[in-house]
Structures are given as structure tokens and as C-alpha cells.
Scaffold this active site. Structure first.
Site, PDB file in Angstrom:
ATOM      1  N   LYS A 160       0.822  -1.210   0.000  1.00 34.61           N
ATOM      2  CA  LYS A 160       0.000   0.000   0.000  1.00 34.61           C
ATOM      3  C   LYS A 160       0.856   1.260   0.000  1.00 34.61           C
ATOM      4  CE  LYS A 160      -2.364  -0.779   3.774  1.00 34.61           C
ATOM      5  NZ  LYS A 160      -1.716  -2.025   4.228  1.00 34.61           N
ATOM      6  N   ARG A 177      -9.624   0.669   9.023  1.00 31.44           N
ATOM      7  CA  ARG A 177      -9.196  -0.679   9.361  1.00 31.44           C
ATOM      8  C   ARG A 177     -10.361  -1.578   9.780  1.00 31.44           C
ATOM      9  NH1 ARG A 177      -3.650  -1.368  10.273  1.00 31.44           N
ATOM     10  NH2 ARG A 177      -2.416   0.547  10.189  1.00 31.44           N
ATOM     11  N   ARG A 221      11.957  -5.173   5.159  1.00 27.07           N
ATOM     12  CA  ARG A 221      11.827  -3.775   4.781  1.00 27.07           C
ATOM     13  C   ARG A 221      12.485  -2.827   5.795  1.00 27.07           C
ATOM     14  NH1 ARG A 221       5.276  -2.684   5.422  1.00 27.07           N
ATOM     15  NH2 ARG A 221       5.182  -2.672   7.706  1.00 27.07           N
ATOM     16  N   ARG A 247      11.411  -0.660  11.368  1.00 26.38           N
ATOM     17  CA  ARG A 247      10.337  -0.432  12.323  1.00 26.38           C
ATOM     18  C   ARG A 247      10.353  -1.533  13.378  1.00 26.38           C
ATOM     19  NH1 ARG A 247       6.343   0.585   7.284  1.00 26.38           N
ATOM     20  NH2 ARG A 247       6.855   2.778   6.916  1.00 26.38           N
ATOM     21  N   ARG A 290      -0.632  -9.355  13.437  1.00 26.87           N
ATOM     22  CA  ARG A 290      -1.302  -8.294  12.671  1.00 26.87           C
ATOM     23  C   ARG A 290      -2.161  -8.884  11.554  1.00 26.87           C
ATOM     24  NH1 ARG A 290       3.491  -4.525  10.952  1.00 26.87           N
ATOM     25  NH2 ARG A 290       1.839  -3.289   9.971  1.00 26.87           N
TER      26      ARG A 290
END
Length: 227
Positions: free
Chosen positions: A19, A94, A134, A169, A180
Site C-alpha cells: 500500500k 481498518r 523492509r 520499524r 497483525r
């Protein structure tokens, strides 16, 4: 290039579906800012306020942040001048409650928007692999990935030119990602049906390479938007 009408594009999909990357690409094409609720929350975490400390505890355990907190941060952002001609949402809504609250919030703006929701679907296996690899530039928030998107010049950000200012992160671990994904399937997936019923949903295959996903989004958007 600006669209003829003010447009809000909502990017829906599990964490790591791309996204953020697609939001950056769309931002350049549409001329609208991308609002990442994840970045809004992380910026608040860095502020070291009481709210920021509370968010750190929540996010680092893979739980979803309270709806009202997210809505308040989002509202403050979209009421700024930079969002007056439309914007792209990454990570919101969400759940169904947030979708309804977003609709109510947009109504208060007393301005007509063209709303489009894009479902970026990706397999869980690929999502986990993407997320644990990432990282991002701490100066300009540009996202990178060890597997397919590293800076052109090693250790130097392609966008802002900062050197050695990259970070991972703290919630990008396999254990937290699995939590998640479980939360996503339980709470966020129904949002897809919500926008499908409204007739504003576009579905794309996020398993493909970035350029292919971008091309699919572009071709489908051009059928309903002028840009």
C-alpha cells in the site's frame, strides 16, 4: 496531474501488501498527498508524549490502535490545506466502524469527493517475507526493501540524499506480523465487502511486481477518473 474532481483513494490490504509503495506512485500521478495512518501513529510515538508512549506499547504487541485515536490524528491531517483537493489513504479505515466514521468525517467537510477503494490482495507468505526485509529513511520516510528495493547508491537515500539514516520499524518482526495478519482478517477484511456494496471497489493482485501492480491500478482507475 490533478484529477478533474477532488478524489479520495483508499488503499486496502494487509500489512506489507505494498500500500505504501503504491500510494507514493499514485501520489505523483494524481497530485494528491498520501496519508499513512501508520506514519501518523509512528510520528506520535516519537514525540514521547503520554499518547506516544501508549501507542508504542500497543503497536509493538501487534494490536490495533483505538479507533478514536486514529480518527483524531487523521482528522487533524485532512483538515489541512494540502488535502483540500483530495488525498490517498493508506491504512485507514481498518474496520467497519472506522469506515462509517470516515464517511461522517467527510460529510462534515461539506465538499463533494469522488471515492475509490482499492483492494491490494497478497498471500500471507509473501507478506511476512516482505515485512521482515523492509526498512526506511528516517529523514523523508521513503520505504525500501532488502529483497527488491535498495537505494541506488548504497547507504544513501534516493529521495533526500541523506546518508546512513535508515531504520527498521520495531513492529516489523515475524511474530508481530502474524498477529497483525490475524487482526486484519478479523477486523479489516470486512471493509472490502463494505466498499464493494457501495460500488466503489477495485481489486488488484498485489502478489505481482511493483510495476505490474501499479499498471493494473492505473488502468482500472483511468476507467473511472480523468488524469
Amino acid at each position: 496531474m490533478k484529477t478533474e474532481d477532488s478524489t479520495i483513494v483508499i488503499l486496502i490490504g494487509p500489512p506489507g501488501c505494498g500500500k505504501g509503495t503504491q500510494g507514493e506512485i499514485l501520489s505523483e500521478k494524481l497530485g494528491n498527498i498520501t496519508i499513512s495512518t501508520g506514519n501518523l501513529l509512528r510520528d506520535e510515538m516519537k514525540s514521547q508524549t503520554s499518547l506516544g508512549k501508549k501507542l508504542r506499547t500497543t503497536m509493538c504487541t501487534g494490536k490495533l490502535v483505538d479507533d478514536q485515536i486514529v480518527l483524531n490524528l487523521l482528522k487533524a491531517k485532512i483538515l489541512t490545506e494540502i488535502c483540500s483537493d483530495g488525498f490517498i489513504l493508506d491504512g485507514f479505515p481498518r474496520n467497519i466502524k472506522q469506515a462509517n466514521e470516515l464517511e461522517e468525517l467527510l460529510d462534515t467537510l461539506r465538499k463533494s469527493f469522488k471515492l475509490v477503494a482499492i483492494d491490494v490482495s497478497v498471500s500471507d507468505k509473501k507478506i511476512i517475507n516482505r515485512i521482515v526485509n523492509r526498512y526506511y529513511c528516517t529523514e523523508c520516510k521513503t520505504n525500501y526493501n532488502k529483497l527488491y528495493k535498495n537505494p541506488i547508491k548504497k547507504n544513501i537515500c534516493d529521495v533526500c540524499g541523506s546518508e546512513g539514516k535508515f531504520a527498521v520499524r520495531e513492529d516489523d518482526t515475524e511474530e508481530i506480523v502474524r498477529k497483525r495478519l490475524k487482526e486484519y482478517n478479523k477486523q479489516t477484511a470486512p471493509v472490502i465487502s463494505y466498499y464493494k456494496k457501495k460500488g466503489v471497489l477495485l481489486k488488484v493482485n498485489g502478489d505481482e511486481a511493483v510495476d505490474k501492480v501499479s499498471h493494473e491500478i492505473d488502468s482500472k482507475l483511468k476507467k473511472i477518473l480523468t488524469y
